[in-house]
Structures are given as C-alpha cells and as structure tokens.
Design a protein around this motif. Structure first.
Motif, short mmCIF file in Angstrom:
data_model
loop_
_atom_site.label_atom_id
_atom_site.label_comp_id
_atom_site.label_asym_id
_atom_site.label_seq_id
_atom_site.Cartn_x
_atom_site.Cartn_y
_atom_site.Cartn_z
N THR B 36 0.85 -1.21 0.00
CA THR B 36 0.00 0.00 0.00
C THR B 36 0.88 1.25 0.00
OG1 THR B 36 -1.54 -1.24 1.36
CG2 THR B 36 -1.93 1.12 1.16
N LYS B 37 0.64 2.07 -1.03
CA LYS B 37 1.44 3.29 -1.15
C LYS B 37 1.01 4.32 -0.09
CE LYS B 37 2.30 3.14 -6.09
NZ LYS B 37 1.86 3.70 -7.38
N ALA B 38 1.99 4.95 0.49
CA ALA B 38 1.70 6.00 1.48
C ALA B 38 2.73 7.11 1.32
CB ALA B 38 1.75 5.45 2.89
N MET B 39 2.39 8.23 1.82
CA MET B 39 3.32 9.36 1.68
C MET B 39 3.23 10.27 2.91
SD MET B 39 3.47 12.18 -1.35
CE MET B 39 3.81 11.05 -2.69
N GLU B 99 -1.71 24.01 8.48
CA GLU B 99 -1.22 23.00 9.42
C GLU B 99 0.20 22.55 9.05
OE1 GLU B 99 -2.67 22.56 12.06
OE2 GLU B 99 -4.84 22.43 11.90
N ILE B 100 0.44 22.39 7.76
CA ILE B 100 1.79 21.97 7.34
C ILE B 100 2.80 23.06 7.65
CG2 ILE B 100 3.23 21.40 5.31
CD1 ILE B 100 0.83 19.78 4.27
N TYR B 101 2.39 24.33 7.45
CA TYR B 101 3.29 25.45 7.78
C TYR B 101 3.51 25.57 9.28
CZ TYR B 101 3.77 27.36 3.08
OH TYR B 101 4.11 27.55 1.77
N ARG B 102 2.60 25.03 10.06
CA ARG B 102 2.78 25.05 11.51
C ARG B 102 3.79 24.00 11.96
NH1 ARG B 102 -3.55 25.59 13.05
NH2 ARG B 102 -3.61 27.85 13.30
N GLY B 103 4.21 23.15 11.02
CA GLY B 103 5.20 22.13 11.35
C GLY B 103 4.61 20.76 11.53
N LYS B 104 3.36 20.60 11.12
CA LYS B 104 2.74 19.28 11.25
C LYS B 104 3.07 18.43 10.03
CE LYS B 104 -0.83 20.73 14.37
NZ LYS B 104 -2.22 21.03 14.60
N SER B 105 2.99 17.12 10.21
CA SER B 105 3.27 16.19 9.09
C SER B 105 1.96 15.54 8.66
CB SER B 105 4.24 15.11 9.55
OG SER B 105 5.42 15.72 9.98
N LEU B 106 1.81 15.44 7.35
CA LEU B 106 0.56 14.88 6.80
C LEU B 106 0.86 13.51 6.20
CD1 LEU B 106 -2.48 15.62 6.05
CD2 LEU B 106 -1.56 16.17 3.81
N ILE B 107 0.09 12.53 6.63
CA ILE B 107 0.28 11.18 6.06
C ILE B 107 -0.94 10.87 5.21
CG2 ILE B 107 0.61 8.73 6.60
CD1 ILE B 107 1.52 9.80 9.47
N ILE B 108 -0.67 10.60 3.93
CA ILE B 108 -1.78 10.20 3.05
C ILE B 108 -1.50 8.78 2.57
CG2 ILE B 108 -2.74 12.41 2.26
CD1 ILE B 108 -0.79 12.45 -0.02
N ILE B 109 -2.56 8.01 2.50
CA ILE B 109 -2.42 6.59 2.15
C ILE B 109 -3.32 6.31 0.94
CG2 ILE B 109 -2.73 4.21 3.01
CD1 ILE B 109 -2.39 5.50 5.88
N ASP B 110 -2.76 5.56 0.03
CA ASP B 110 -3.50 5.24 -1.20
C ASP B 110 -4.74 4.42 -0.87
OD1 ASP B 110 -3.67 5.65 -3.89
OD2 ASP B 110 -2.73 3.72 -4.40
N LYS B 111 -5.78 4.67 -1.61
CA LYS B 111 -7.07 3.95 -1.52
C LYS B 111 -7.83 4.31 -0.23
CE LYS B 111 -5.37 0.24 -4.35
NZ LYS B 111 -4.65 -1.01 -4.33
N ILE B 112 -7.36 5.30 0.47
CA ILE B 112 -8.09 5.76 1.68
C ILE B 112 -8.32 7.26 1.53
CG2 ILE B 112 -8.02 6.02 4.21
CD1 ILE B 112 -6.09 3.63 4.27
N ASN B 113 -9.58 7.68 1.65
CA ASN B 113 -9.87 9.11 1.45
C ASN B 113 -9.83 9.90 2.76
OD1 ASN B 113 -12.13 8.02 2.49
ND2 ASN B 113 -13.56 8.97 1.04
N LYS B 114 -8.95 9.47 3.63
CA LYS B 114 -8.70 10.22 4.86
C LYS B 114 -7.19 10.36 5.02
CE LYS B 114 -12.70 9.05 7.69
NZ LYS B 114 -13.14 8.33 8.88
N ALA B 115 -6.78 11.32 5.84
CA ALA B 115 -5.34 11.50 6.08
C ALA B 115 -5.08 11.70 7.57
CB ALA B 115 -4.83 12.71 5.30
#
Lengths: 358, 485
Positions: B36-39, B99-115
């Motif tokens: 499963t691809k994730a980023m 949120e990203i500029y605040r220094g948070k990290s975003l995890i997105i996962i393929d085939k899931i419409n949530k992060a």
C-alpha cells in the motif's frame, strides 16, 4: 474619541453647578459688592446664596414630580409648545450673554497680564475654540472635566491666605456696615451666582439620583462658602475701599503675594485659574448648544459649532470693560428677577400638576 | 472545501496547488505492508525529523498486516502504530496548508480518502532570555519569545487557575498568523471581553497581521490619539498581574510581546516592581515619574515663554544669567530650542537601532562632544542645553516606551503653541491634552480613570500606592455598569 454622551454622575452634577458659577465672576465679585455693602460685602454675598439654593431646589422639584423628563418636554407640558420655545429662547440668549461676558472678562484679564502681546480678537478666538472643543463631545466630558478640575484646583481657593498676614481685623469692622446697604447689594450678588440655571438642563442626565435634593444643596453650599470666603478674605486684607476700586480684586491679592523664586505669582495664579474659567465657559457652551439644538431641531454637535460665531461676536462686542459693565448693569437686573420668577412659577406649576399626576 | 480522494497522487497534486513545491517541502513515499502506497508530507526546518523517523516512518514501514481490508484503517494505524502524542484525522483539504506550515506532518495513504495529521513541529525559536527593554529589579527575569506555544506555556505555568481561558485565533487572511486571546473568566467584565472579541474577529479579513503593534492599531478606538490605548509587554509576570485584574492579553505568533487591553493612562506610569518595593518608596517613584512627564511637556515651552514674552515671571538675577548666556547666539530662542530638541531626537533614534556599544558611543559623542562644541561655537546657549537635557533625562523616567515616545512627541506642538501664544499657548495646550484624555476610552473603559470619572477606591493604586492588603484585586473602573437614564 467617543460619541456625544450627556450621561453624568450625581457627583459630576454637583461639580458642574459649582463650575458653572465659579469662573471669572469670583475674581471681581469683591469689587462690585464692596461698592455698595462696603465691609459687609461678604454678608451680602452669603445672603445672596439664597438664589442658587432656590434654583437647585426647583430643579429637584422637577425631578421629584416629573422624573427624568427633559427640560424642554417639561416646559411643553407646563406652558405649551410656544411657551417652551419662549423659555428656551430666553435661556439661550441669557446663557449666551453670560458665556460671552466670561470670555470677554477673561480676555481682558489675560490681555492685562500674561498675554499683553496678543491681540484681544486672537485671545477671544482661542478661548472660543477651547470651549467648543470641550463642549462638542457632550455633557459627560464637561462633567468629568468639572470634577477633575475642581479637585485639582480646590487648593487655589486657599491661595489668598498667602497674603492673609497683610490683613487687618479693622478692615472688616464694624461687621454690619448698614442693613440697608447689605439688602441693597444682594441683587447684585445674584449675578455672581448666575449660571446656576444649568441645574434645570442637566438634571435629566444624572444617572443615579440617590439623594438628589442633597446634591443640589451641597453644590449651592460649596458655591456660597467659596464666594463668602474669598470676598471676606479680600476685604480683610485690602479693606473695602481698596477692594471697591480694584476690578480684579483676587488677582491683585495674588500680585502682592511673596513667593520665593517666582516674582510674579499673579501669572502662576492665572495659569492655574484658567482651568476653572475654561470649565465655566464650557458649562455655558453646553447649555447654549443644547437650547439651540432644541430650538432649531439640529443635532447637538452641529449646534455646538453653529453658535460659536455668535458667541465670538458678542464677546468681541463686550471687550471694552466699561461697556461690558454698563451692559451687565442694564441687563442683569432684568434677567435675574425673570429667572427667579420663572423658577418659582414653574415650581408651583410642577407642584400642582405633579401632585395631580400622583 | 475539497474532500480528499482515494488516489494518493491526486491528493498530492491538490496539496501542491496550495504549497510551493520547493526543496523544503518533503514528500517521502513509502509502502505499508510492502504493497500500500503512502506518503508523508512536511516542511523540513519546521519539523522534528527524529520524531518523524522514530514515531511515524519506522512503525508504518514495519506494518505487516493488510490495512486495505480493515474497516477503519486510519483509526487502526493511529491507535496501533503512530506514537506521536497529538494526532488527528482529516478528510478534506481545509487548513491543510496552514497545518503543514505550523510544522505538522501529513500522512496520506492510497485507496483511503482520509489523512493523518501529526504534531511534529519544531519551529526554530529563541530560548527564553532576560528582557533588554523592560529591566526589572525585583521580579521574574524571563520574557516572551517569538513562539506562541512557549509564551502560552509561560502564562499557564504562572496561573494555575480554573478561570484561565485561552481562545485561539487565526489573524490575517494572507499570513494566517496564530494568535491567542487570554483572560480570566469571571474576573474580566463580559462587556469588555465581548468588545475585544468583536474587534479581534474583524482582523481575520485584514490581509496580514504581523505583530501586536498591528493588532493594537487595528482594534483600538482612536488610532489618531496621541496616547497608547493598549499596553505592550514582554514580561509574563506583568501579563499575569493584568489578567488577574480583569484585563485580557493578546499574543501572536512571531511577536515576543503581549498586548494588554484595556489600558488606563495612569498605568503607563506604574512599574511592575512598584508592588514589590516599600510603599513609601514606590509612591515616591510614581510621583517622580508623573513629575518627569510634566517636565517633558512644559519645561521647554515655559522656558521659551519666559525668554520670549514673560520674563517678569522669574527673578531678575536668574533672568540675567539666562540673558547673559544667550548673548551672541544667532538664532531666536524658538529655533535654538527646536534645533536642540530635534538633535536629541536624532541621537535617540540613531542610538536605538545601533548595537549597544556603538549606541553608547553615539550617545557620548552626540550628547557631550557635540553639545559642548555647539555651546563653545556659540550656536546654542548653555541654559538652553541644560533645559533640553533635563527634559531628555526626564523622558527616560517614564517606564513605558510608547508613552514616553508619545509625551516626547507632544512637546513639539506645545513648543509651537508657546511660540505662537506664549503662556496662554502652554495653558491651552495643557488643557486640550486633559480634554483629550478625559474623552478617550480604551475598549469602553474611560482612559483617564480613576481621575475622570473619579473612582475613589481605584485611587488607592493610582499615584499613591496603598498597602497591598488594601488594594482591590480588580479596579472598579474595569466593571462596566450598563446604566439606563
């Protein structure tokens, strides 16, 4: 800057009345009183204190029977629409005249002391500008100013004591010069208390009237005590003959005060006293603008600006001290009885109509 | 706002339309359970890389179960694999940029419409140091820094009360600066609080708000008034004291200052250590400050008046000294004083921006060397120099910089009035200042209180300071009574 606000506290009501009455008149009061009542001038001014007491009591009666009804509405109720307009026109003219006379009197004082290099027209313009600037923001600003200036300048009333050692008890003896002379000079002392009519106009704007009757009596008592004390001190130090010949008697007293470092204490006194005069003029300007706004249905702020050229004009006309005294001597004997008559008639009508309402 | 799609690259594309694709934007792609691809997306420099590596990447890569078949894969991952304390799930692109500029990290996962949004911020900031501007003799030395979280923590550590409230705001439509409104619930007057909140809410539409000075000017009632209507301080102790008295503080990210509202005129002459010192000495110090403000305002105008128009005011011997010192001076008194006053302002403004050692040199060279040379050259008289120098020293006694600056500025119109109208000009100028002060309000609170309107109980802590046990915690004037006529 906040918007026009006329709401005041009961304390401010007291000091507004005190401020309106104590201005430039007090400086020359010993002069006019000593001319008739001689060394008993201080008794005459004390007895003349009945005038502020009556007026402030009438204002209290208005409140007692008609609550916070605006003065214009009250007059409409008592005398009809035309009657109310006539009453307001009378007060508009009277107070405008008083205001102009204070400005002219203070201009003369400044011109003869610290601002001799300035043309009188310029002094009048500056004084009118200062007055309009103060009154423009409403009664609340004038009320707060009256309160703070009274507290901070109350020490000034004790300044004549600096020359107290130069006085002589003989100057005030015999205590009663003549009963006839004292009674004769009482009407002229009423002019000193002129402007106490402010009570009618500002009464509805007092926020909490816990003891409104007492407030009026308190204001009148403060005024009477200050006037009596200053006239007495002037006579005690100078004697009635000298006091009746010097127009700005109080200023003369300051002139003879010996203070280290300061050679001319008179200028310092005028500097400090000017706040007292400014607030007195501002009180008058409020009434003038307020009555004008009722007469013309213009807003208070617009009225405040529109009436200023009239005041400027009348003040310029009253600049010659001799002319002003002549005008005052001719007009005041009519104004004061009319005001007293109006106040008493109004009080009776208020009592009748008010009781009927109750 | 757009919702997240199930395609990881589509989501990335969307994010890149909001954030510039620079080298600082890290997009680390990896596989979960080797299929499963994730980023993970974050900005380097604003985040803690060690946290990302240890608590996010390592656990996620080591997953051996098929998350695609799970009913709630995102919740499952958060609960079982991510060991970051602050994590939240998002399903749309709302505020992702911020949120990203605040220094948070975003995890997105393929085939899931949530992060998943993880708190990994490590925004660079100064360490807490002693203030260079607000020196205290008795009291805490620490002062605010540019980081909002640290500033809030400093306050929370000092007020351990259940009444403490912190409301977060995002100010500026373009720069979206994080800000916080801090107050004590039940102590602050609700009308004052509402007034502040209404004004703060309007700042969301302003393009950018950079520091407390911007907020102050944008929310105050009279920006053109001479005097400051809000207090700026970098000392948490002062903020705590004001909060407990029923005021509110506004903090904004990037500014090492707190803005305290409402503020009264007299407060600008009160120092924090006044309450730590002996009663009589602190009262004496307060009187000295008021006197110094009066000296700044009227000393030079009065001197000018005496020289120009009213020489009769002072004794002949003193006048002779002044007159003799001015012999041969080519300028009229007004120009002479104006030159001196402007020179002082130049030196002050110049010294302010320079590093401390150079600033001191400038002060010495400017003040002593040039001053002495000007007197020797006959350009200015020694008495004028004494009067102007006294006003300069007096201006440094005012503890608040903004107020000191305002009062220094006012002496110029006062000087002009004195030149035009003499003694009357000084009287009129002073009187108009009083009227302006009486008329001013700071967030509905009369600015010149407790003098006008007179509040006797508040006078215990105005010019004279009463014993601490006699002082009210909350001044009367900070309770607005809604009166009806």
């Amino acid at each position: 800057m906040k918007k026009t606000n006329h709401i005041i506290t009961q304390n401010q009501y007291i000091f507004l009345l005190v401020s309106a009455v104590i201005g430039i008149g007090i400086i020359s009061a010993p002069n006019s009183l000593c001319q008739t009542a001689e060394q008993s001038g201080w008794i005459a001014i004390m007895l003349g204190g009945i005038y502020p007491l009556v007026i402030s009591y009438c204002a209290y009666l208005n409140y007692k029977y008609f609550g916070n009804m605006y003065f214009f509405e009250l007059n409409k109720k008592l005398y009809g629409k035309i009657g109310a307009y006539l009453v307001f026109f009378f007060f508009f003219c009277t107070i405008l005249f008083y205001e102009a006379s204070i400005i002219a009197g203070f201009t003369n004082l400044l011109n003869s002391s610290i601002s001799s290099f300035l043309p009188v027209y310029l002094i009048i313009f500056i004084l009118t500008f200062v007055t309009v600037f103060t009154a423009y923001f409403g009664l609340q600003t004038v009320g707060r100013l009256a309160e703070i200036i009274f507290y901070s300048s109350s020490i000034l009333f004790l300044f004549p004591l600096l020359t107290f050692s130069k006085g002589n008890i003989v100057n005030i003896l015999p205590v009663i010069s003549s009963y006839h002379k004292i009674i004769e000079s009482i009407p002229s002392s009423f002019y000193a208390y002129a402007d106490i009519e402010l009570a009618f106009f500002i009464m509805p704007f007092v926020l909490q009237k816990n003891d409104f009757k007492k407030a009026g009596i308190k204001a009148s008592t403060i005024i009477i005590v200050i006037y009596t004390f200053l006239v007495f001190t002037s006579i005690y130090i100078l004697g009635y003959e000298v006091a009746s010949k010097i127009y700005f008697t109080l200023i003369y007293l300051m002139e003879v005060a010996e203070i280290p470092i300061i050679t001319d204490f008179k200028a310092i006194f005028i500097f400090l006293w000017s706040g007292v005069v400014f607030k007195a003029i501002a009180c008058n300007h409020f009434v003038v603008s307020y009555t004008f706004s009722k007469l013309t249905k213009l807003t208070y702020k617009k009225s405040c600006l529109i009436v200023s050229p009239f005041i400027l004009g009348v003040a310029i006309a009253m600049i010659p001290a001799h002319g002003r005294t002549q005008i005052l001597d001719k007009i005041v004997p009519y104004i004061v009885p009319i005001t007293i008559l109006y106040s008493i008639i109004t009080a009776i009508m208020v009592l009748i109509k008010g009781r009927r309402k109750l | 706002m757009d919702s997240l799609s199930k395609n990881i690259y589509h989501n990335l594309e969307k994010i890149l339309t909001h954030i510039p694709n620079t080298s600082t934007l890290i997009k680390r792609e990896f596989l979960i359970n080797k299929k499963t691809k994730a980023m993970i997306i974050y900005i380097s420099g604003l985040t803690n890389r060690q946290d990302i590596e240890r608590h996010i990447l390592t656990p996620l890569i080591s997953i051996t179960e098929d998350i695609e078949t799970l009913p709630n894969p995102i919740e499952h991952i958060i609960q079982n694999y991510i060991s970051i304390p602050e994590v939240k799930t998002i399903d749309n692109f709302d505020n992702i940029t911020m949120e990203i500029y605040r220094g948070k990290s975003l995890i997105i996962i393929d085939k899931i419409n949530k992060a998943i949004l993880c708190e990994t911020s490590n925004v660079p900031h100064r360490s807490i140091q002693e203030s260079n501007v607000e020196k205290t003799l008795r009291g805490g030395r620490e002062c605010f820094v540019e980081n909002l979280e640290i500033n809030l923590a400093l306050l929370q550590n000092k007020i351990k009360s259940t009444k403490l409230r912190i409301e977060n705001y995002v100010l500026g439509s373009e720069n979206k600066a994080d800000a916080a409104l801090i107050y004590m619930d039940g102590i602050i007057d609700p009308i004052i609080l509402n007034n502040i909140k209404v004004k703060l809410a309007k700042l969301k539409d302003i393009p950018y708000v950079l520091c407390t000075g911007y907020i102050e000017q944008l929310i105050e009632d009279a920006p053109l008034c001479f005097f400051p209507h809000a207090k700026n301080t970098e000392k948490p102790d002062k903020v705590v004291s004001d909060l407990l008295q029923g005021k509110a503080a506004i903090l904004i990210s990037g500014a090492p200052y707190a803005l305290i509202v409402p503020a009264l005129f007299i407060e600008f002459f009160q120092g924090f250590e006044d309450y730590s010192q002996r009663i009589l000495t602190s009262t004496f110090v307060r009187l000295t400050r008021i006197l110094s403000a009066l000296v700044v305002l009227v000393a030079t105008p009065m001197y000018l008046t005496v020289l120009n128009y009213n020489s009769e005011l002072i004794p002949v011997k003193l006048m002779k000294i002044i007159y003799d010192s001015r012999l041969g001076i080519p300028f009229p008194p007004f120009i002479e004083i104006l030159i001196m006053e402007l020179s002082v302002e130049l030196l002050r403004e110049g010294g302010l921006r320079l590093p401390t050692p150079i600033g001191q040199t400038l002060g010495i060279v400017g003040g002593i060397v040039i001053g002495d040379a000007a007197v020797r050259a006959g350009l200015v008289s020694p008495t004028t120099l004494v009067v102007v120098a006294t006003t300069v020293i007096a201006s440094f006694l005012i503890p608040n910089y903004e107020m000191a600056l305002s009062i220094r500025f006012i002496r110029f119109p006062m000087l002009i009035l004195a030149q035009l109208f003499g003694f009357l000009g000084v009287i009129v100028g002073f009187y108009l200042l009083i009227v302006i002060l009486i008329n001013s309000e700071s967030f509905g609170v009369p600015y010149f209180a407790p003098f006008a309107p007179l509040k006797i109980p508040d006078m215990k802590d105005a010019i004279i300071r009463f014993p601490l046990k006699d002082l009210q915690r909350k001044p009367d004037i900070l309770t607005i009574k809604k009166g009806k006529k």
